[in-house]
Write an enzyme that holds these catalytic residues in place. Structure first.
Site, PDB file in Angstrom:
ATOM      1  N   GLU A 109     -53.505 -56.874  46.360  1.00 53.20           N
ATOM      2  CA  GLU A 109     -53.225 -57.869  45.316  1.00 53.20           C
ATOM      3  C   GLU A 109     -54.529 -58.279  44.645  1.00 53.20           C
ATOM      4  OE1 GLU A 109     -54.330 -61.110  45.598  1.00 53.20           O
ATOM      5  OE2 GLU A 109     -55.073 -61.007  47.663  1.00 53.20           O
TER       6      GLU A 109
ATOM      7  N   CYS B 263     -60.918 -65.679  49.250  1.00 55.41           N
ATOM      8  CA  CYS B 263     -61.138 -64.224  49.132  1.00 55.41           C
ATOM      9  C   CYS B 263     -62.593 -63.795  49.130  1.00 55.41           C
ATOM     10  CB  CYS B 263     -60.461 -63.704  47.873  1.00 55.41           C
ATOM     11  SG  CYS B 263     -58.687 -63.621  48.040  1.00 55.41           S
TER      12      CYS B 263
HETATM   13  C1  UDX Z   1     -60.248 -63.951  43.641  1.00 53.07           C
HETATM   14  C2  UDX Z   1     -60.110 -62.726  42.713  1.00 53.07           C
HETATM   15  O1  UDX Z   1     -60.425 -63.105  41.367  1.00 53.07           O
HETATM   16  C3  UDX Z   1     -58.734 -62.143  42.823  1.00 53.07           C
HETATM   17  O2  UDX Z   1     -58.633 -60.973  42.021  1.00 53.07           O
HETATM   18  C4  UDX Z   1     -58.534 -61.778  44.282  1.00 53.07           C
HETATM   19  O3  UDX Z   1     -57.427 -61.037  44.538  1.00 53.07           O
HETATM   20  C5  UDX Z   1     -58.596 -63.054  45.134  1.00 53.07           C
HETATM   21  O4  UDX Z   1     -59.898 -63.606  44.959  1.00 53.07           O
HETATM   22  P1  UDX Z   1     -59.611 -66.518  43.582  1.00 53.07           P
HETATM   23  O5  UDX Z   1     -60.345 -66.611  44.886  1.00 53.07           O
HETATM   24  O6  UDX Z   1     -58.273 -67.141  43.482  1.00 53.07           O
HETATM   25  O7  UDX Z   1     -59.412 -64.984  43.164  1.00 53.07           O
HETATM   26  O8  UDX Z   1     -60.527 -67.190  42.471  1.00 53.07           O
HETATM   27  P2  UDX Z   1     -61.455 -66.744  41.253  1.00 53.07           P
HETATM   28  O9  UDX Z   1     -60.875 -67.243  40.008  1.00 53.07           O
HETATM   29  O10 UDX Z   1     -61.788 -65.313  41.315  1.00 53.07           O
HETATM   30  O11 UDX Z   1     -62.757 -67.630  41.576  1.00 53.07           O
HETATM   31  C6  UDX Z   1     -63.478 -67.473  42.787  1.00 53.07           C
HETATM   32  C7  UDX Z   1     -64.656 -68.411  42.841  1.00 53.07           C
HETATM   33  O12 UDX Z   1     -65.674 -68.000  41.921  1.00 53.07           O
HETATM   34  C8  UDX Z   1     -64.346 -69.868  42.496  1.00 53.07           C
HETATM   35  O13 UDX Z   1     -65.022 -70.703  43.435  1.00 53.07           O
HETATM   36  C9  UDX Z   1     -64.908 -70.045  41.095  1.00 53.07           C
HETATM   37  O14 UDX Z   1     -65.286 -71.356  40.832  1.00 53.07           O
HETATM   38  C10 UDX Z   1     -66.103 -69.094  41.123  1.00 53.07           C
HETATM   39  N1  UDX Z   1     -66.508 -68.564  39.816  1.00 53.07           N
HETATM   40  C11 UDX Z   1     -65.654 -67.762  39.094  1.00 53.07           C
HETATM   41  C12 UDX Z   1     -67.786 -68.828  39.339  1.00 53.07           C
HETATM   42  O15 UDX Z   1     -68.578 -69.535  39.962  1.00 53.07           O
HETATM   43  N2  UDX Z   1     -68.165 -68.278  38.130  1.00 53.07           N
HETATM   44  C13 UDX Z   1     -67.355 -67.467  37.400  1.00 53.07           C
HETATM   45  O16 UDX Z   1     -67.781 -67.000  36.327  1.00 53.07           O
HETATM   46  C14 UDX Z   1     -66.054 -67.209  37.895  1.00 53.07           C
END
Ligand code: UDX
Length: 468
Positions: free
Chosen positions: A156, A283
């Site tokens: 996923e 994740c």
């Molecule tokens: C992630 C992946 O995006 C998804 O494809 C996977 O299957 C599960 O893990 P998720 O953990 O829900 O999803 O969040 P995501 O939106 O990817 O953000 C992860 C972290 O990175 C957050 O703490 C967010 O604040 C941080 N982030 C994200 C940044 O610091 N900078 C960015 O540019 C993007």
């Protein structure tokens, strides 16, 4: 229309179940926690995920919940394993839940051809492990080999907070399988998404220019590695921009402009280049750790992934250092935290950068008072740190020595910052997600610090209380 069972009613399992039911399949979501199942039967979700409740209501007629393997498994054509794979003590994922799911499935496997789908993020090779467990359990229950089943991997890529959107409108669907028949079953299952032939739910219209979705079919090991590769790459991208942000600060550049200039190169792409407090969640931390552990197992040191992790955890420390640079000491100071969830639009606190920052601040002798639009109740029951909690902007900011924005909830931009300033002991804003309107804050008399951007505004001329 297929008979589907999803084992595991977490973010991934519930979303997958609800989406497949919405597409017209008959779905049973199985969870071994009877209390959770009872709640779900009454329409109560164990967590918040935008649009999931609405999707479940729309799909109710085709969606059921159970905690009994013997009730769900025998008639299933497709069985998803979507259970948790938390990090074990050595960093490798703990597969005990996946194992017991495979055993439960194996014991009750029916007569017809069944596809067992690994959706949980598991180390490369786990497809074979699940297959062996199913076979073993069937053998123990029936004294013979199961007739017709195949294990496939279908990772996923759902982001929390956008899980329903990502499921309906994915960039790609990846299926790893050795068995051609199983691939065909998976293609049929996902056909409405692959062809984008379903009627979009009213609350999530199909994005413009959304075409057919690529269906990537590959071997089991490659599918499993695609998942880790995608998450580690995204995590690395964020760590890269955070590393560059530190340099940007020193040389007087603005990391937001730098990220824009870099991201417009189509080979790089603009997303996941937002500098800030770094990544957290269920994740990235777990999957990068698992990748390092997998590398160790196979004698591949994975220095890039290790470095991405180091940079990420240093990022929280950098925020503390910036506060120290302004306030000189944190002992006895009260720091307000804007946001506790690991990112906006979720109440998930797992590996939240905000909480890791709180630990560092508490370690420096500060008091930490926190606000979150959605995760406060959850924090009160799940977080064991000595935090104070505030429900309103006024309660949060009264008497504090600084406010740190840790989670970029949109509503923080629209707080009445002008009238709130007078409540703070020191009007210092550390915007650790570069999210607030800094010109507005400076005009209102705040000192503004961001990540990889110039600091603006001055604190009162008499000096900062408590810094001498
Ligand atoms: C992630 C992946 O995006 C998804 O494809 C996977 O299957 C599960 O893990 P998720 O953990 O829900 O999803 O969040 P995501 O939106 O990817 O953000 C992860 C972290 O990175 C957050 O703490 C967010 O604040 C941080 N982030 C994200 C940044 O610091 N900078 C960015 O540019 C993007």
């Amino acid at each position: 229309m297929k008979q589907v069972v999803v084992v595991g009613a977490g973010y991934v399992g519930l979303t997958t179940g609800a989406v497949l039911a919405y597409l017209g399949h008959r779905v049973k979501v199985l969870d071994v926690d009877p209390a959770r199942v009872e709640d779900l039967k009454r329409g109560k979700l164990p967590f918040f995920e935008p649009h999931l409740q609405e999707l479940i209501s729309l799909s109710q007629a085709r969606l059921a919940f159970t905690s009994q393997y013997e009730e769900a498994i025998p008639t299933a054509e497709v069985i998803f394993i979507a259970v948790g794979t938390p990090s074990g003590p050595d960093g490798a994922p703990d597969l005990s839940q996946a194992r017991s799911a495979a055993l439960g499935i194996g014991r009750h496997l029916g007569e017809g051809f069944t596809v067992v789908v690994n959706k949980s993020t598991v180390p490369v090779g786990s497809g074979n492990y699940v297959e062996a467990m199913v076979r073993r359990a069937f053998w123990e229950a029936h004294g013979q080999e199961p007739r017709a089943y195949a294990v496939v991997s279908n990772p996923e890529f759902l982001r929390e907070g956008q899980a329903v959107y990502d499921s309906l409108y994915p960039d790609r669907i990846v299926v790893g399988a050795e068995d051609k028949r199983a691939l065909e079953v998976m293609r049929e299952l996902y056909e409405p998404i692959l062809e984008q032939s379903f009627a979009p739910p009213p609350f999530l219209p199909r994005p413009e220019r959304m075409g057919a979705v690529p269906f990537i079919t590959t071997d089991l090991a490659s599918a499993e590695l695609i998942k880790y590769g995608a998450n580690a790459f995204l995590a690395m991208k964020i760590s890269f921009i955070n590393e560059l942000a530190a340099l940007a600060e020193r040389v007087g550049a603005d990391i937001r402009e730098v990220a824009r200039g870099i991201g417009l190169d189509s080979r790089i792409g603009p997303r996941f280049l937002q500098a800030g407090l770094g990544w957290g969640g269920s994740c990235f931390p777990k999957d990068t750790l698992a990748l390092v552990a997998m590398g160790e197992e196979y004698g591949i040191p994975m220095p890039l992934v290790r470095a991405a992790r180091e940079v990420n955890f240093l990022q929280r420390q950098r925020v503390v250092d910036k506060l120290l640079g302004e306030l000189k000491t944190l002992k006895g100071r009260t720091i307000a935290l804007l946001g506790l969830a690991f990112k906006p639009h979720t109440d998930d606190l797992r590996e939240s950068p905000a909480l890791e920052l709180a630990v560092l601040l508490l370690g420096r002798g500060a008091f930490v008072r926190a606000h979150d639009p959605m995760a406060l109740t959850r924090a009160q029951s799940e977080v064991s740190l000595p935090l104070e909690y505030a429900k309103t902007p006024e309660d949060l900011l009264r008497g504090v020595d600084a406010v740190v924005l840790a989670t970029d909830w949109p509503e923080y931009r629209t707080w009445p910052w002008e009238s709130l300033r007078g409540l703070m002991r020191v009007p210092l804003v550390m915007d650790a997600r570069n999210h607030l309107d800094r010109d507005r804050l400076v005009a209102a008399g705040y000192r503004y610090l961001g990540i990889g951007v110039p600091s603006l505004g001055v604190l009162n001329k008499e000096g900062i209380p408590g810094s001498k």
